[in-house]
Each structure stands twice: as structure tokens, then as C-alpha cells.
Write a protein that holds these residues in place. Structure first.
Motif, PDB file in Angstrom:
ATOM      1  N   UNK A 179       0.841  -1.187   0.000  1.00  0.00           N
ATOM      2  CA  UNK A 179       0.000   0.000   0.000  1.00  0.00           C
ATOM      3  C   UNK A 179       0.883   1.245   0.000  1.00  0.00           C
ATOM      4  N   UNK A 180       0.276   2.387  -0.291  1.00  0.00           N
ATOM      5  CA  UNK A 180       1.078   3.594  -0.520  1.00  0.00           C
ATOM      6  C   UNK A 180       0.701   4.717   0.430  1.00  0.00           C
ATOM      7  N   UNK A 181       1.688   5.511   0.781  1.00  0.00           N
ATOM      8  CA  UNK A 181       1.555   6.697   1.626  1.00  0.00           C
ATOM      9  C   UNK A 181       1.324   6.306   3.092  1.00  0.00           C
ATOM     10  N   UNK A 183      -1.175   3.166   5.626  1.00  0.00           N
ATOM     11  CA  UNK A 183      -2.129   2.065   5.484  1.00  0.00           C
ATOM     12  C   UNK A 183      -3.548   2.616   5.652  1.00  0.00           C
ATOM     13  N   UNK A 184      -4.521   1.746   5.408  1.00  0.00           N
ATOM     14  CA  UNK A 184      -5.917   2.188   5.400  1.00  0.00           C
ATOM     15  C   UNK A 184      -6.665   1.417   6.511  1.00  0.00           C
ATOM     16  N   UNK A 185      -7.726   2.017   7.081  1.00  0.00           N
ATOM     17  CA  UNK A 185      -8.486   1.282   8.101  1.00  0.00           C
ATOM     18  C   UNK A 185      -8.932  -0.096   7.594  1.00  0.00           C
ATOM     19  N   UNK A 186      -9.281  -0.169   6.311  1.00  0.00           N
ATOM     20  CA  UNK A 186      -9.758  -1.438   5.725  1.00  0.00           C
ATOM     21  C   UNK A 186      -8.755  -2.578   5.798  1.00  0.00           C
ATOM     22  N   UNK A 187      -7.472  -2.260   5.977  1.00  0.00           N
ATOM     23  CA  UNK A 187      -6.482  -3.335   6.134  1.00  0.00           C
ATOM     24  C   UNK A 187      -6.582  -4.000   7.504  1.00  0.00           C
ATOM     25  N   UNK A 188      -7.179  -3.295   8.478  1.00  0.00           N
ATOM     26  CA  UNK A 188      -7.070  -3.753   9.869  1.00  0.00           C
ATOM     27  C   UNK A 188      -8.389  -4.093  10.514  1.00  0.00           C
ATOM     28  N   UNK A 189      -9.487  -3.508   9.994  1.00  0.00           N
ATOM     29  CA  UNK A 189     -10.790  -3.761  10.613  1.00  0.00           C
ATOM     30  C   UNK A 189     -11.366  -5.062  10.076  1.00  0.00           C
ATOM     31  N   UNK A 190     -12.251  -5.668  10.856  1.00  0.00           N
ATOM     32  CA  UNK A 190     -12.935  -6.884  10.417  1.00  0.00           C
ATOM     33  C   UNK A 190     -13.990  -6.524   9.368  1.00  0.00           C
ATOM     34  N   UNK A 191     -14.165  -7.291   8.298  1.00  0.00           N
ATOM     35  CA  UNK A 191     -13.427  -8.495   7.939  1.00  0.00           C
ATOM     36  C   UNK A 191     -12.216  -8.227   7.043  1.00  0.00           C
ATOM     37  N   UNK A 192     -11.959  -6.935   6.737  1.00  0.00           N
ATOM     38  CA  UNK A 192     -10.888  -6.612   5.790  1.00  0.00           C
ATOM     39  C   UNK A 192      -9.552  -7.259   6.147  1.00  0.00           C
ATOM     40  N   UNK A 199       0.749  -6.546   5.274  1.00  0.00           N
ATOM     41  CA  UNK A 199       0.591  -5.234   4.646  1.00  0.00           C
ATOM     42  C   UNK A 199       1.911  -4.468   4.744  1.00  0.00           C
ATOM     43  N   UNK A 200       2.414  -4.003   3.608  1.00  0.00           N
ATOM     44  CA  UNK A 200       3.649  -3.216   3.609  1.00  0.00           C
ATOM     45  C   UNK A 200       3.345  -1.837   3.048  1.00  0.00           C
ATOM     46  N   UNK A 201       3.861  -0.804   3.694  1.00  0.00           N
ATOM     47  CA  UNK A 201       3.589   0.566   3.258  1.00  0.00           C
ATOM     48  C   UNK A 201       4.810   1.112   2.518  1.00  0.00           C
ATOM     49  N   UNK A 202       4.566   1.726   1.358  1.00  0.00           N
ATOM     50  CA  UNK A 202       5.662   2.324   0.576  1.00  0.00           C
ATOM     51  C   UNK A 202       5.418   3.816   0.366  1.00  0.00           C
TER      52      UNK A 202
END
Ligand SMILES: NC(=O)C1=CN([C@@H]2O[C@H](COP(=O)(O)OP(=O)(O)OC[C@H]3O[C@@H](n4cnc5c(N)ncnc54)[C@H](OP(=O)(O)O)[C@@H]3O)[C@@H](O)[C@H]2O)[C@H](O)CC1
Ligand SMILES: [K+]
Length: 505
Positions: A179-181, A183-192, A199-202
Motif C-alpha cells: 500500500x502507498x503513503x 495504510x488504510x483502516x480497511x487493512x485492519x478492521x474486520x473483515x478486511x 501489509x507493507x507501506x511504501x
């Protein structure tokens, strides 16, 4: 680690454009970021990149062009019916077209996925997903999920809503997400989170100072947070330096809860811990841990009596922090005990049966600061006017409701991923595992938070550190022992390893 909302990221894109950083450049940098990850993870193999018409697909096209400079074996499966929407994505589309890298998905789009590729890269949708996924995308996603290849998602697994982690119809199950800039809530909240194993941030060239100026929608607690918050221990110190705690709880049916909370408090470094329990329980307190001190509360039959609150009230001032709940039982007498704690204005942590009592003390809670409340979803219904289903469906919204109603209280909404909320700030803890899905885990957490307040942290940061250490320890412990068999009080016994790991790592 911070998480930004899609709208915040789009604003950063706009600002970049205004300052002469083009989307072509950002997309090229995104492609370089993915390329680096592929190199580090030994994924420079036969690659199929699936692209949609948005800029997520644009990142995929830029990657294909970059990858093709060094490796032959890359193809783009272009799934959208229309040409790329943005000028930047069209630029990379043209490059791929010139290199003959494009396969156009028609009615038999899924057939192309059955070719011999080692890695599938998902560039269908990113933060621009705006509705449920339908055909032909849904079939492509299903086929990707059936395939045995390594799946790398660009920015987000396609089908996951960036801001809340909901699955919009169907979603790619990625082995890895770059992912860029931020991370997003959707990477961490259920069920995402079930769709983003790693998840790696660039960085992609948006200045750090701009990113830091944005108020993050969510923080995910990381090791650096724990190291920063861990209270310093001085050689020139004594037991009074690390907090005098009073735990109020225990009953005939639930003797262990207050003992486990107290053990967690002592093993996480508090100076002294006294447990106020019904008289009949008092002899068992030092037998569990000789370090405990105890107060016997007046009882009637086998439960605390109405006289207990009056007996305890003048004694409260001798302590720095109070924790209650922890098997205290559900009775008017226990509600009276919670009331005197609220009235005392002392720093406190309220758990379990204490939260049950809070439903009768909402006005008193409104007046309080220096307080942490640690409900699970059912207990949360005692504090705000939402159902269990509503709270599970949108925990961030439930946290917002709590913070609006009780503006000076800290919330720890317990689940497999606890959410800590205070005023505008939201933190999520993502280390937890099913070793913690056992009666007693919440008591250990309550003791940890109280202990860290006793050691000098404000209630909000104590809640972050308490949740973090609790889950981090559960994460470490299952490397040594099967998660099924872990007992909550063993988390306390294992704390010494997590502290050492944080102090020396
Ligand atoms: N700052 C950054 O982080 C940058 C990220 N980049 C990448 O760009 C994407 C976001 O690109 P965007 O074009 O905004 O959005 P998407 O590519 O995710 O998708 C938009 C297109 O998809 C259509 N859409 C949306 N939902 C559906 C659906 N369910 N079914 C079919 N089609 C759908 C949408 O159509 P609309 O009708 O809604 O307009 C668009 O056509 C980000 O995730 C990063 O990967 C950039 O590289 C630059 C910087
Ligand atoms: K994607």
C-alpha cells in the motif's frame, strides 16, 4: 502506524498535483515500491497483473512496464470495458500496449488466469471502489481466490472498502498487500484484515510533512509505540514510585478475576497492589500471591453488604489508582462501590461487573475524567444506545458515539482487535489471537491498564500500552505454546519475556 481515509489520500494527490508532482510520477513510484517488495520477497517470476480502469489499474500497468524492462515474463490482463480513466493510467497503458503486454478480458476472461503464472498481482480496485463488485469483476475475483499462485494486492485487496474494511460483494484474498503513503483502516478492521495477510507501506514521493499534518482516522499500535510508552524504571526509586493500586472485586462465584487482574498489575511493574474483596475471600488473596495486601469488605451471607461502600470510602484516598469490575457481581451493593469510586474523582479502570453497574451511573460517568472503561460489545450496550449487531457492524461509529456522550472518558472496546478511543483519537491493536478468547483475559487487561496509570501514564496512553502489551504477549506466547492451551494468568507470567523483548529489541 497511521491509517488514512480514501478522501484524505485523494486530497494529498490533489495537493501533489498543485505542487507539480504528477500522477504519472506517483504511479511510477508506486510501481517501483511494488517492484522492490517483489525483489525482496523473491517474487521475480512469471507474473500476471490484473488491471481495472482506475489508477489502481494504472499502478499495475506502470509495474508491468517497469518489470518488462528486466523480465520477459509479465502480462497484463486488462479487465475493464473502457480505456483507463486518468491520463496517467493511459500513459502506462500505452507503454504496455507498445510492448505487447496486454491481454483483453472478454467473456472468457477467467480462462487467462489458468495460464502458467507464479504470481498474480491484483490491480482491479483500490481506494476508489465505490459500490458492490459485479460481473465480470466478481468472476475474476473468485478465480483469483481459487488459484494456487501467490497473490499480491496493489494498495488494497480488490473488493475491500478502504475506510471500513467491509467486503463489497466479493474480495481478493491476498497473501501480501503493498500500500502507498499510509495504510488504510480497511487493512485492519474486520473483515478486511482477513483479506490482507501482510501489509507493507511504501512512500511514493508525497512529502512526509504533508502526511504528518493529516489527522489519521486510525492508528494501529506497533512495537515502536510500546517501546515509547513503556514507563522508565529508575534505580533511585522505591515501591511508592510505581503506584499504589486498589482492586475492588471478587465474589463467591468469581473468585479468580480480581486475583488475575492484580497479578497482571504486579507483574507489569506497579509498586503495591491491595485487593478489596468480600470477607470470606480475604484468606485466599495472599495464598494466590503473597505480594498482595487485602481488605475484607463487610458481607451479608456470602455477598458484600450495603455497608461495604461506607466502609471503603474513607480508605480510597490512600491509593493512586483503582480498578473495579473483575468478578464483583451484579448487586446494588456493588453498584454503590462503583459509585463511590466515580465520586472519588480518582484515576480508575472500570471493567466487567463495574460496567454493568455503570448503566445505573451514566450521569456520574458523564462527569468523570481520569477513567478508562473496558466493555466488550455486550457491555458496550449498557453505555450507548446501540445494539450488539450495530456495534459489531461499525465499531468506529460506536466509539464515536461513546466519545460524544462521555467526552472525558477513555474507551477500550474489547474484541479480537480492541479499539481504544479518547476524544478524536482512535487506536487499534492488531496482534491478538484466539489464545485471548478465554474468560479471565479481560481481567488481565484491566490490571495492566491500572498498573500503567500507577506508573505515571495518563489513562489514554495506559490503555494503549495495556492493550498493546496484552496482545503482544499473546502473540509471543503462541510461538512457545499452543494457543488453545494458554491460560489468561499465563499471559501475566509471560510478561517478563515481552518486556525484555521490547527493552532489548
Ligand atoms: N496517493 C496515493 O495513494 C496514490 C494512489 N494511487 C493508486 O490509485 C488508486 C486509486 O485510484 P482511483 O482511480 O481513485 O480508484 P480505483 O482504481 O480504486 O477505482 C476507480 C475505478 O473503479 C470504478 N469502480 C469503483 N467501484 C466499482 C465496482 N464495484 N465495479 C466496477 N467498477 C468500479 C470506478 O468507477 P466509478 O463509476 O465509480 O467512477 C473507477 O472507474 C489507489 O488505490 C492506488 O492504487 C495512484 O497511483 C496515485 C497516488
Ligand atoms: K487492488
Amino acid at each position: 502506524m497511521i491509517c488514512l481515509l480514501a478522501a484524505q489520500l485523494h486530497q494529498l494527490d490533489q495537493r501533489s498535483m498543485m505542487h507539480g508532482i504528477s500522477t504519472i510520477e506517483l504511479m511510477g513510484n508506486a510501481a517501483k515500491g511494488i517492484y522492490e517488495v517483489m525483489r525482496d520477497k523473491h517474487l521475480m517470476k512469471r507474473v500476471m497483473i490484473i488491471c481495472g480502469a482506475g489508477n489502481n489499474g494504472g499502478d499495475g500497468l506502470a509495474l508491468a512496464a517497469l518489470y518488462h524492462e528486466s523480465f520477459e515474463q509479465v502480462r497484463v490482463l486488462y479487465v475493464a470495458k473502457q480505456a483507463p480513466i486518468s491520463e496517467a493510467a493511459r500513459y502506462y497503458y500505452k507503454l504496455c500496449e507498445n510492448q505487447n503486454l496486454l491481454i483483453h478480458g472478454g467473456a472468457d476472461v477467467v480462462r487467462h488466469l489458468q495460464q502458467d503464472y507464479d504470481v498474480i498481482i491484483d490491480g482491479l480496485f483500490g481506494i476508489g471502489l465505490s459500490r458492490d463488485v459485479d460481473e465480470p469483476y466478481a468472476s475474476v475475483i473468485e478465480a483469483v481466490n481459487r488459484s494456487p499462485q501467490t497473490i499480491l494486492a496493489i494498495d488494497l485487496p480488490s473488493g475491500i472498502n478502504s475506510d471500513d474494511g467491509k467486503v463489497k460483494g466479493s474480495a481478493v484474498k491476498a497473501d501480501l498487500t503493498v500500500t502507498f503513503v499510509a495504510s488504510k483502516p480497511g487493512h485492519w478492521l474486520y473483515p478486511g484484515y482477513l483479506y490482507s495477510k501482510e501489509v507493507l507501506v511504501k512512500e511514493i514521493g508525497i512529502p512526509r510533512s504533508w502526511i504528518e499534518a493529516v489527522c489519521p482516522a486510525l492508528h494501529v499500535i506497533d512495537e515502536a509505540d510500546l517501546k515509547k510508552l513503556l514507563p522508565i524504571r529508575h534505580s533511585h526509586s522505591h515501591k511508592g514510585s510505581y503506584g499504589k493500586l486498589l482492586g475492588i472485586g471478587g465474589s463467591q462465584e468469581m473468585t479468580g478475576a480480581i486475583l488475575m487482574a492484580g497479578e497482571a498489575a504486579i507483574r507489569s511493574g506497579c509498586g503495591m497492589c491491595t485487593l478489596a474483596v468480600p470477607e470470606h475471600m480475604q484468606p485466599s488473596v495472599p495464598l494466590y500471591l503473597p505480594e498482595f495486601m487485602s481488605i475484607g469488605l463487610p458481607q451479608e451471607g456470602m455477598t458484600i453488604s450495603k455497608a461495604a461502600a461506607q466502609y471503603l470510602q474513607p480508605r480510597l484516598a490512600a491509593y493512586d489508582v483503582i480498578f473495579c469490575g473483575c468478578g464483583g457481581g451484579r448487586s446494588d451493593s456493588y453498584t454503590d462501590l462503583v459509585r463511590i469510586v466515580l465520586d472519588s474523582k480518582m484515576a480508575c479502570v472500570i471493567d466487567g461487573d463495574g460496567i454493568y453497574a455503570l448503566q445505573y451511573l451514566r450521569e456520574e460517568l458523564l462527569m468523570r475524567d481520569q477513567i478508562v472503561v473496558t466493555p466488550h460489545v455486550k457491555e458496550m450496550t449498557y453505555l450507548i444506545d446501540q445494539s450488539i449487531d450495530e456495534i459489531i457492524e461499525d465499531p468506529l461509529h460506536a466509539a464515536d458515539c461513546f466519545c460524544e456522550r462521555y467526552p472525558n472518558a477513555v474507551l477500550v472496546l474489547k474484541s479480537e482487535r480492541p479499539l481504544i478511543a479518547y476524544k478524536q483519537e482512535r487506536y487499534l491493536c492488531a496482534w491478538g489471537n484466539h489464545a485471548l478468547a478465554k474468560g479471565g483475559s479481560g481481567d488481565v487487561l484491566c490490571g495492566l491498564i491500572a498498573s500503567f496509570i500507577g506508573q505515571g501514564l495518563d489513562p489514554f496512553h495506559a490503555a494503549i500500552l495495556g492493550c498493546g502489551i496484552h496482545a503482544y504477549t499473546a502473540h509471543l506466547i503462541i510461538q512457545d505454546c499452543n494457543a488453545r492451551s494458554v491460560l489468561p494468568h499465563e499471559i501475566s507470567a509471560y510478561l517478563k519475556y515481552s518486556f525484555t523483548s521490547l527493552e532489548t529489541g
